[in-house]
Motif scaffolding. Structure first.
Motif, short mmCIF file in Angstrom:
data_model
loop_
_atom_site.label_atom_id
_atom_site.label_comp_id
_atom_site.label_asym_id
_atom_site.label_seq_id
_atom_site.Cartn_x
_atom_site.Cartn_y
_atom_site.Cartn_z
N ALA A 1 -1.31 -6.72 -6.70
CA ALA A 1 0.12 -6.63 -6.98
C ALA A 1 0.68 -5.30 -6.51
O ALA A 1 -0.04 -4.44 -5.98
N ASN A 2 1.98 -5.12 -6.69
CA ASN A 2 2.59 -3.80 -6.50
C ASN A 2 3.08 -3.30 -7.86
O ASN A 2 3.04 -4.04 -8.85
N GLY A 3 3.50 -2.06 -7.89
CA GLY A 3 3.81 -1.40 -9.16
C GLY A 3 4.93 -2.05 -9.97
O GLY A 3 4.98 -1.90 -11.18
N GLY B 1 5.56 -10.47 -4.45
CA GLY B 1 5.62 -9.91 -3.09
C GLY B 1 5.06 -10.92 -2.11
O GLY B 1 5.22 -12.12 -2.32
N GLY B 2 4.37 -10.42 -1.09
CA GLY B 2 3.80 -11.34 -0.10
C GLY B 2 2.32 -11.55 -0.40
O GLY B 2 1.90 -11.54 -1.56
N GLY B 3 1.55 -11.74 0.65
CA GLY B 3 0.09 -11.83 0.54
C GLY B 3 -0.39 -12.64 -0.64
O GLY B 3 0.19 -13.66 -1.00
N VAL B 4 -1.48 -12.15 -1.25
CA VAL B 4 -2.07 -12.90 -2.37
C VAL B 4 -1.11 -12.89 -3.57
O VAL B 4 -1.05 -13.85 -4.34
N ASP B 5 -0.32 -11.83 -3.70
CA ASP B 5 0.67 -11.74 -4.79
C ASP B 5 1.65 -12.91 -4.69
O ASP B 5 1.93 -13.62 -5.67
N GLY B 6 2.15 -13.12 -3.49
CA GLY B 6 3.09 -14.24 -3.29
C GLY B 6 2.44 -15.58 -3.56
O GLY B 6 3.03 -16.46 -4.19
N THR C 1 -6.49 -4.29 1.05
CA THR C 1 -6.92 -4.36 2.46
C THR C 1 -5.94 -5.12 3.35
O THR C 1 -6.19 -5.29 4.55
N GLY C 2 -4.84 -5.60 2.79
CA GLY C 2 -3.83 -6.28 3.61
C GLY C 2 -2.68 -5.33 3.87
O GLY C 2 -2.81 -4.33 4.58
N VAL C 3 -1.57 -5.63 3.27
CA VAL C 3 -0.35 -4.83 3.44
C VAL C 3 -0.60 -3.35 3.18
O VAL C 3 -0.07 -2.47 3.85
N1 APR Z 1 -6.34 -15.90 -1.64
C1 APR Z 1 -7.24 -14.90 -1.48
N2 APR Z 1 -7.00 -13.81 -0.75
C2 APR Z 1 -5.79 -13.73 -0.14
C3 APR Z 1 -4.80 -14.73 -0.26
C4 APR Z 1 -5.12 -15.86 -1.05
N3 APR Z 1 -4.26 -16.86 -1.23
N4 APR Z 1 -3.70 -14.34 0.46
C5 APR Z 1 -4.01 -13.16 1.01
N5 APR Z 1 -5.26 -12.78 0.66
C6 APR Z 1 -6.00 -11.57 1.02
C7 APR Z 1 -5.60 -10.86 2.28
O1 APR Z 1 -6.13 -11.50 3.43
C8 APR Z 1 -6.23 -9.49 2.03
O2 APR Z 1 -7.60 -9.55 2.39
O3 APR Z 1 -5.80 -10.62 -0.01
C9 APR Z 1 -6.14 -9.33 0.50
C10 APR Z 1 -5.10 -8.33 0.01
O4 APR Z 1 -3.98 -8.34 0.90
P1 APR Z 1 -2.48 -8.29 0.33
O5 APR Z 1 -2.19 -9.56 -0.37
O6 APR Z 1 -1.61 -7.88 1.46
O7 APR Z 1 -2.51 -7.16 -0.79
P2 APR Z 1 -2.56 -5.56 -0.65
O8 APR Z 1 -3.12 -5.12 0.66
O9 APR Z 1 -3.23 -5.10 -1.92
O10 APR Z 1 -1.01 -5.16 -0.66
C11 APR Z 1 -0.30 -5.35 -1.85
O11 APR Z 1 1.38 -6.61 -0.75
O12 APR Z 1 1.95 -8.75 -1.27
C12 APR Z 1 2.30 -7.44 -1.46
O13 APR Z 1 3.32 -7.43 -3.62
C13 APR Z 1 2.17 -7.03 -2.90
O14 APR Z 1 3.29 -4.96 -2.52
C14 APR Z 1 2.03 -5.54 -2.75
C15 APR Z 1 1.17 -5.43 -1.51
#
Ligand code: APR
Length: 163
Positions: free
Chosen positions: A21-23, A28-33, A116-118
């Motif tokens: 998550a973020n603070g 958000g996007g990614g796994v959070d979304g 490791t993503g955003v």
């Molecule tokens: N299931 C498992 N892993 C996932 C999924 C999913 N559905 N979607 C994305 N991921 C992986 C990504 O491939 C990456 O390896 O989760 C990992 C973390 O990436 P991010 O989701 O971008 O999270 P992070 O790098 O911690 O950045 C957090 O991104 O989405 C926003 O609100 C969030 O601001 C916060 C930031």
């Protein structure tokens, strides 16, 4: 036993899944979304009441429409080159998530690759940090899952574990 899976964490039938998550904890996007989409709008309503979360800490919510009973919202560090305490903050996320899961009597927990993503944390050092903490806690859980989203990430985890 640490399991390394390639899966969508929102599909896992475990006691707790960890969110990257973020603070604000307001999605958000990614796994959070993905987690917010799968859990439904009640998750956002619940998180609004949590008042945010500092980096390195975790906040607990129900899983709502997710198969998982709980979501542990972890706020990982944004990578700034490695000299701003990012590794310690990332490690703190994993420790806090495990401690919170123990407090809820969870016996199974799944983690995404936090930061490791955003947030740009290099994948291998992040995996090394994650696995070091998982190895410290795995005896206290029936299942500890490193839930990777792509095979390339799982290969990093398996290489570190020598599998
Ligand atoms: N299931 C498992 N892993 C996932 C999924 C999913 N559905 N979607 C994305 N991921 C992986 C990504 O491939 C990456 O390896 O989760 C990992 C973390 O990436 P991010 O989701 O971008 O999270 P992070 O790098 O911690 O950045 C957090 O991104 O989405 C926003 O609100 C969030 O601001 C916060 C930031």
């Amino acid at each position: 036993m640490i399991e390394i899976l390639v899966a969508d964490i929102t599909h896992l039938e475990v006691d707790a899944i960890v969110n990257a998550a973020n603070g604000s904890l307001l999605g958000g996007g990614g796994v959070d979304g993905a987690i917010h989409r799968a859990a439904g709008p009640e998750l956002l309503d619940f998180c609004r009441g949590l008042g945010g979360c500092p980096t390195g800490e975790v906040r607990l919510s129900p899983g709502f429409d997710l198969p998982a009973s709980h979501v542990l919202h972890a706020v990982g560090p944004i990578w700034q080159g490695g000299m701003a305490g990012e590794t310690a903050q990332l490690r703190s996320c994993y420790v806090a998530a495990f401690e919170c899961a123990l407090s809820q009597a969870c016996t199974s927990i799944a983690f995404p690759a936090i930061s490791t993503g955003v947030y740009g944390f290099p994948k291998r050092p992040a995996a090394e940090t994650a696995l070091a903490v998982m190895q410290q806690y795995e005896e206290q859980f029936a299942r500890v899952i490193a839930c990777c989203f792509i095979e390339e990430d799982a290969a990093i985890y398996r290489d570190i574990l020598g599998r």
